[in-house]
Write a protein that holds these residues in place. Sequence first.
Motif, PDB file in Angstrom:
ATOM      1  N   VAL A 291      -3.100   3.645   4.214  1.00  0.00           N
ATOM      2  CA  VAL A 291      -4.307   3.001   4.749  1.00  0.00           C
ATOM      3  C   VAL A 291      -4.921   3.943   5.770  1.00  0.00           C
ATOM      4  CG1 VAL A 291      -5.236   1.020   6.008  1.00  0.00           C
ATOM      5  CG2 VAL A 291      -3.296   0.702   4.462  1.00  0.00           C
TER       6      VAL A 291
ATOM      7  N   TRP B 278      -3.435   1.549  -3.002  1.00  0.00           N
ATOM      8  CA  TRP B 278      -2.491   0.460  -3.274  1.00  0.00           C
ATOM      9  C   TRP B 278      -1.183   1.007  -3.838  1.00  0.00           C
ATOM     10  CZ3 TRP B 278      -4.044  -3.409  -0.694  1.00  0.00           C
ATOM     11  CH2 TRP B 278      -5.402  -3.702  -0.582  1.00  0.00           C
TER      12      TRP B 278
ATOM     13  N   ARG C 278     -10.103   3.581   4.038  1.00  0.00           N
ATOM     14  CA  ARG C 278      -9.610   3.667   2.650  1.00  0.00           C
ATOM     15  C   ARG C 278      -8.246   2.996   2.537  1.00  0.00           C
ATOM     16  NH1 ARG C 278     -10.815   7.923  -0.711  1.00  0.00           N
ATOM     17  NH2 ARG C 278      -9.568   6.672  -2.161  1.00  0.00           N
ATOM     18  N   VAL C 279      -7.925   2.589   1.327  1.00  0.00           N
ATOM     19  CA  VAL C 279      -6.580   2.088   1.071  1.00  0.00           C
ATOM     20  C   VAL C 279      -6.153   2.563  -0.315  1.00  0.00           C
ATOM     21  CG1 VAL C 279      -7.544  -0.159   0.327  1.00  0.00           C
ATOM     22  CG2 VAL C 279      -5.119   0.027   0.823  1.00  0.00           C
TER      23      VAL C 279
ATOM     24  N   VAL D 265       0.812  -1.225   0.000  1.00  0.00           N
ATOM     25  CA  VAL D 265       0.000   0.000   0.000  1.00  0.00           C
ATOM     26  C   VAL D 265       0.839   1.265   0.000  1.00  0.00           C
ATOM     27  CG1 VAL D 265      -1.891  -1.114   1.226  1.00  0.00           C
ATOM     28  CG2 VAL D 265      -0.073   0.017   2.514  1.00  0.00           C
TER      29      VAL D 265
END
Length: 483
Positions: A282, A289, A286-287, A279
């Motif tokens: 984070v 990538w 939400r994240v 990621v």
Amino acid sequence: MQSPDIRYSHLIGAARRAHLQPRDPDPMRRRFIGVDKEVPLFGGDARTYVNLDNAATTPAFLEVVESVNKFLEWYASVHRGTGAKAYVSTHCYEACRGVVRDFVGANADHHETIFTAGVTDSINRLAATLGRDGRPLVLVSGMEHHSNILPWRRHARVEWINVGDDGLLDLNHMEEQLRRYSGQVRLVAVTGASNVTGLVPPVHRIARMAHEHGADVLMDAAQLAGHRPINMRAPDDPERIDFIVMSAHKMYAPFGGGALIGPRAAFEGEPAFPGGGTVELVTPDRVVWAEPPGRDEPGTPNAIGAVALARACRLLNEIGMPHVAEKSEELRAYAVAALADIPGIRMYGTAAPDDWKHVGVISFESDRMPHGLMAAVLGHEWGIGVRHGCFCAHPYLMGLLKVDASQAQRYVAQAEAHDHSSFPGLVRISLGLYNTHEEVDYAAKAVRRVLDEGPRARYFEDRKTGDYIPLDGAGQLDDCFCP
Ligand code: ALA
């Protein structure tokens, strides 16, 4: 019944007493660790071990171990630290990516090289990645080992490509399947070299056929990468290979590494296995990538495995892959000829059309002795390491041995009861870069004598494993190599 753990204790005790006696002046042989190890034989003698089980795993290149040891002095966290060692480790890990990419002729602008734990891990990741938005249709060749079957069954709809009685993939059937499902097939999954017969399918021809119907090609290079040159070819070549997977432990670099190489675009969605390192950010809900390949390398990277794999790639390139291939073919042909001389030996998949090749893997049987007993006698009485059984390629093996549906059903019932006694199978010898004609001669002599004279020791078959164990070999467990 004896515990399976004590079956080798007579070997372990004597092996500890035995000392290394280098005996072979062959410069190639000296590049590998442990290939001249003395092992005890049933009856009290000892001799230099003959390792003919390279398809399962190969010994380490000495230079790989030296590189790993050197790197260990600098070993620190990859992608996660600011100290000098973390920078060196990160730099080195990323440099390894380029070495592995070049080894298979991948394109830096188009492909990602993702470090994995080997072929099984690589194919599981690829299957989970391609299968994340539904179950794609995948044509799986009938020559595969389980690692190139089971992940597809879990994440895709699988259709098979048949294999003929000769052990060769039926390319006419492949064409039929591609026509039947034209435009729907996401991928054709095929081995680069069989771990059962050593057969090397014409993968670029297969790739052309697949691409004509809109499918990509995965080549499982587990058995190929240590034997023959690989070239994925340019991204717009109709005969390109789209995905390649490989295992370092079959390339003289047993440090838990492997690789999955494929078009970057295939890895741009949500990662199949999220975790640390995958990621950018984070938040509680939400994240964001990371870019590939980081998004597909969850957890702390196995930098040691990457260093070992990259060093092995460089060493194989220095030796010269054409030379490696020539040696592999020559030694295999020598072994086939030696075994063919023995009455009652039946080998599988030894004949092939011109555009097929072989690597040094030969599987055989004899009506005169069960495969498990032959393997046990070779190991305990002759100091030769082979593998027997179905080699984690049950469908291919059962097809070669013409196991019919009702017999297969009986084996399923037996397996459900954890009983492997009298399972079908073959004995396999598989050759590495360091093996010699003398070793092949010795193995052929051993097979002949074992068939003519029978075992010297008494054995029983362990129903749970199907392995034969010497009745008189038991001893104490305290003499063990484990640290
Ligand atoms: N696929 C490996 C073998 O053939 C494990 O032995």
